[in-house]
Design a protein around this motif. Structure first.
Motif, short mmCIF file in Angstrom:
data_model
loop_
_atom_site.label_atom_id
_atom_site.label_comp_id
_atom_site.label_asym_id
_atom_site.label_seq_id
_atom_site.Cartn_x
_atom_site.Cartn_y
_atom_site.Cartn_z
N ARG A 50 0.86 -1.19 0.00
CA ARG A 50 0.00 0.00 0.00
C ARG A 50 0.89 1.23 0.00
NH1 ARG A 50 -3.28 -0.20 4.68
NH2 ARG A 50 -4.84 -1.29 3.43
N LEU A 51 0.61 2.17 -0.90
CA LEU A 51 1.22 3.49 -0.92
C LEU A 51 0.10 4.47 -0.63
CD1 LEU A 51 3.34 3.18 -4.20
CD2 LEU A 51 4.06 2.66 -1.86
N ARG A 52 0.24 5.25 0.41
CA ARG A 52 -0.81 6.18 0.81
C ARG A 52 -0.97 7.30 -0.22
NH1 ARG A 52 -3.90 3.80 4.66
NH2 ARG A 52 -2.58 2.79 6.20
N ALA A 53 -2.19 7.80 -0.35
CA ALA A 53 -2.47 8.92 -1.25
C ALA A 53 -1.49 10.05 -0.96
CB ALA A 53 -3.92 9.40 -1.07
N TRP A 55 1.71 9.93 -1.70
CA TRP A 55 3.07 9.38 -1.58
C TRP A 55 3.88 9.71 -2.82
CZ3 TRP A 55 6.14 5.39 -3.67
CH2 TRP A 55 7.14 4.91 -2.84
N GLY A 73 -6.44 2.40 -6.84
CA GLY A 73 -5.67 3.62 -6.96
C GLY A 73 -4.87 3.68 -8.25
N VAL A 107 2.01 8.50 -6.21
CA VAL A 107 0.59 8.18 -6.23
C VAL A 107 -0.15 9.36 -6.84
CG1 VAL A 107 -1.44 7.65 -4.83
CG2 VAL A 107 0.77 6.64 -4.25
N GLU A 110 -6.60 9.95 -5.62
CA GLU A 110 -6.99 10.52 -4.33
C GLU A 110 -7.13 9.45 -3.26
OE1 GLU A 110 -10.34 13.12 -4.67
OE2 GLU A 110 -9.42 14.29 -6.28
N ILE A 111 -7.13 8.20 -3.69
CA ILE A 111 -7.19 7.08 -2.75
C ILE A 111 -5.83 6.40 -2.70
CG2 ILE A 111 -9.67 6.72 -3.15
CD1 ILE A 111 -8.87 4.25 -4.87
N ASP A 112 -5.61 5.58 -1.69
CA ASP A 112 -4.36 4.84 -1.57
C ASP A 112 -4.19 3.89 -2.75
OD1 ASP A 112 -4.09 6.06 0.90
OD2 ASP A 112 -4.63 4.27 2.06
N GLU A 114 -3.03 0.34 -3.95
CA GLU A 114 -2.88 -1.00 -3.37
C GLU A 114 -2.53 -1.97 -4.48
OE1 GLU A 114 -6.59 -1.66 -1.36
OE2 GLU A 114 -5.97 -0.44 0.35
#
Length: 121
Positions: A50-53, A55, A73, A107, A110-112, A114
């Motif tokens: 997972r890379l957070r929004a 990132w 994402g 990224v 707007e969402i993470d 995955e």
């Protein structure tokens, strides 16, 4: 079917190429009828990522030869030669740029972001 491949040339410059996947009818799960399937590839490990929004990482090479399958994402990946690819849900990215300058990833959704990572070595 296809995937995108990022590799490094002898000088360490990373580049993109598009790879078509060849499928052939085979007995995959007897007694079920034949299905179209590719040749198998050996895999060593599988993990989720997972890379957070928002990132945004510095440029780096991939640590091992691996494939990423996006589940949610999107990201923008820039090769050291300046070419970019957008990776989004359902896309497959094969990484082989283990030496040289590598790639930059950020990224863009707007969402993470995955994904599933399948490591080949």
């Amino acid at each position: 079917m296809h995937y995108v491949k990022l590799y490094a040339d002898a000088a360490g410059e990373s580049h993109w190429s598009d790879i078509d996947i060849t499928l052939a009818p085979r007995s995959f799960a007897p007694p079920a009828q034949d299905i179209e399937v590719s040749d198998p590839e050996p895999a060593r490990r599988m993990m989720f990522l997972r890379l957070r929004a928002g990132w945004n990482e510095p440029i780096h090479p991939t640590p091992v030869r691996q494939k990423l399958i996006c589940l949610a994402g999107s990201i923008k990946v820039t090769a050291s030669d300046g070419q970019t690819r957008d990776i989004a849900k359902g896309d497959v990215w094969h990484m082989e740029d283990k030496h040289g300058q590598g790639h930059h990833t950020m990224v863009t959704s707007e969402i993470d972001f995955e994904a599933v990572i399948i490591q080949h070595e």
